[in-house]
Design a protein around this motif. Structure first.
Motif, PDB file in Angstrom:
ATOM      1  N   THR A 101       4.846  -5.413  -5.233  1.00 18.15           N
ATOM      2  CA  THR A 101       5.325  -4.345  -4.351  1.00 18.15           C
ATOM      3  C   THR A 101       6.269  -3.385  -5.085  1.00 18.15           C
ATOM      4  N   HIS A 137       8.515   1.646  -2.269  1.00 18.09           N
ATOM      5  CA  HIS A 137       7.945   1.392  -0.945  1.00 18.09           C
ATOM      6  C   HIS A 137       8.965   0.686  -0.042  1.00 18.09           C
ATOM      7  N   ALA A 157       0.821  -1.218   0.000  1.00 15.07           N
ATOM      8  CA  ALA A 157       0.000   0.000   0.000  1.00 15.07           C
ATOM      9  C   ALA A 157       0.854   1.267   0.000  1.00 15.07           C
TER      10      ALA A 157
END
Ligand code: CP3
Length: 349
Positions: free
Chosen positions: A332, A336, A299
């Motif tokens: 991913t 991040h 996220a």
């Protein structure tokens, strides 16, 4: 060998020392979220060819360490090379996950397997370990691993990955004595395989019990805790100072019994565990590793910062290795991972 890398922060945490900032590595840190992995993967042929070609497997092991400066490299391989070395045919189809044949659905199927793990069939893995160890800086730990017997058995019995591990659970209920024979075979195979990894140069190993969380309480003791305890004892008979991280994913409060019964050096925490339980009941007695939710890493943004802070706040100040609560997801973004590392590295206990 095991005790030579005294400047490794991971080994120092495994020896119960507190590090000013936690060392960090990620489960599945070598893999599809990295463009350099995808490029090499395309050249290698099958997934098992990648695992069994030391030049490729060593390169893939080193890629995330070079890019991010992780405190540990984890050997690039797979838990399913053990069934392969026991005589089951293991293949990985793109997008489908693993296939194992023939499936060992009942005790009669055990006769299809060789009685001991063929370490010669895994020679490439040990060569990869030697290559990686000599290429790594001394402060970077090299971790070996194997799947725990229960988790490996779930694949051997079903012949593929299953959402609730039903085939293995049914086998274990219907014929516990027969199922125990499979677990016994895997306990001995794991001891032999992990000892050979130490002899080839790993500094510590992790025992992945990815599917421990589907077991009822009595089954957890019988199929997760007891086999893990036997592996630790058997491995330390061969490698007395073997450093071992146990990761029974999804164990919940059974983690307490696991910790009491299995003398591993550190306990891996998934992202579901109650953090105050983990800090007060587990980390007060044993170093821990984990527990960032891989989805928070996917996220990114404020949610990631918040989760990283919560993990650090719960576990800093006592022996702790920062990691995910399960493997990094292929989607991913690299940015991040960088965001997470900046935050962990500027933290102080
Ligand atoms: O952590 C690392 O970077 C080291 C490498 C590693 C792999 N698998 C590489 C891999 C490790 C430690 C594993 C462990 C593993 N393998 C587990 C236990 C931990 C976990 O993540 O649950 C399990 C259950 C497996 C079995 C397995 N291997 C499955 C179910 C699959 C297919 C699903 C998937 O994620 O693709 C694999 C394949 C696999 N193992 C890949 C990688 C990088 C992807 C294959 C590819 O690149 O084509």
């Amino acid at each position: 060998m095991t005790s030579s890398h005294t400047d490794s922060t991971i080994l120092s945490v495994l020896a119960k020392r507190v590090s000013p900032r936690p060392p960090v590595w990620l489960m599945r840190q070598a893999g599809r979220y990295l463009p350099e992995y995808r490029e090499l993967r395309a050249k290698a042929g099958s997934f098992l060819d990648l695992c069994f070609t030391p030049a490729f497997a060593a390169e893939v092991t080193l890629q995330p360490v070079r890019r991010f400066g992780f405190d540990a490299a984890i050997l690039f391989c797979d838990i399913l090379v053990v069934p392969h070395a026991l005589g089951q045919t293991v293949t990985f189809e793109a997008g489908e996950g693993p296939h194992l044949a023939p499936a060992i659905e009942t005790a009669a199927g055990l006769s299809q397997l060789t009685g001991t793990v063929d370490l010669d069939a895994l020679g490439a893995v040990f060569e990869t370990i030697a290559r990686v160890r000599s290429a790594l800086p001394s402060q970077t730990a090299l971790l070996g691993f194997c799947g725990a017997p229960w988790t490996v058995a779930t694949y051997m019995v079903a012949g593929h990955g299953t959402p609730d591990q039903v085939p293995a659970r049914l086998f274990a209920y219907r014929d516990p004595v027969g199922f125990e024979k499979l677990i016994d075979l895997l306990v001995q195979a794991s001891i032999d395989y992990l000892a050979a990894q130490f002899r080839a140069g790993v500094d510590a190993v992790q025992l992945f019990d990815t599917w421990a969380g589907v077991l009822g309480s009595a089954e957890f003791d019988r199929w997760c805790t007891k086999p893990a305890a036997r592996i630790v004892a058997g491995l330390r008979q061969k490698i007395p100072d073997a450093k071992i991280i146990g990761f029974p994913r999804g164990a919940g409060t059974s983690l307490l019994r696991y910790m009491e019964d299995v003398p591993v050096d550190a306990i891996g925490l998934d992202w579901m565990i109650d953090r105050s339980f983990a800090r007060n009941k587990i980390q007060s007695r044993r170093p821990v590793q984990g527990n960032l939710d891989p989805l928070a890493l996917l996220a990114g943004g404020a949610a990631l910062d918040r989760e990283v802070d919560a993990v650090l706040e719960a576990f800093s100040g006592r022996p702790f290795i920062f990691n995910l609560g399960h493997g990094i997801l292929p989607e991913t973004p690299i940015a991040h991972v960088e965001q997470m590392l900046r935050r962990v590295r500027k933290s102080h206990s």
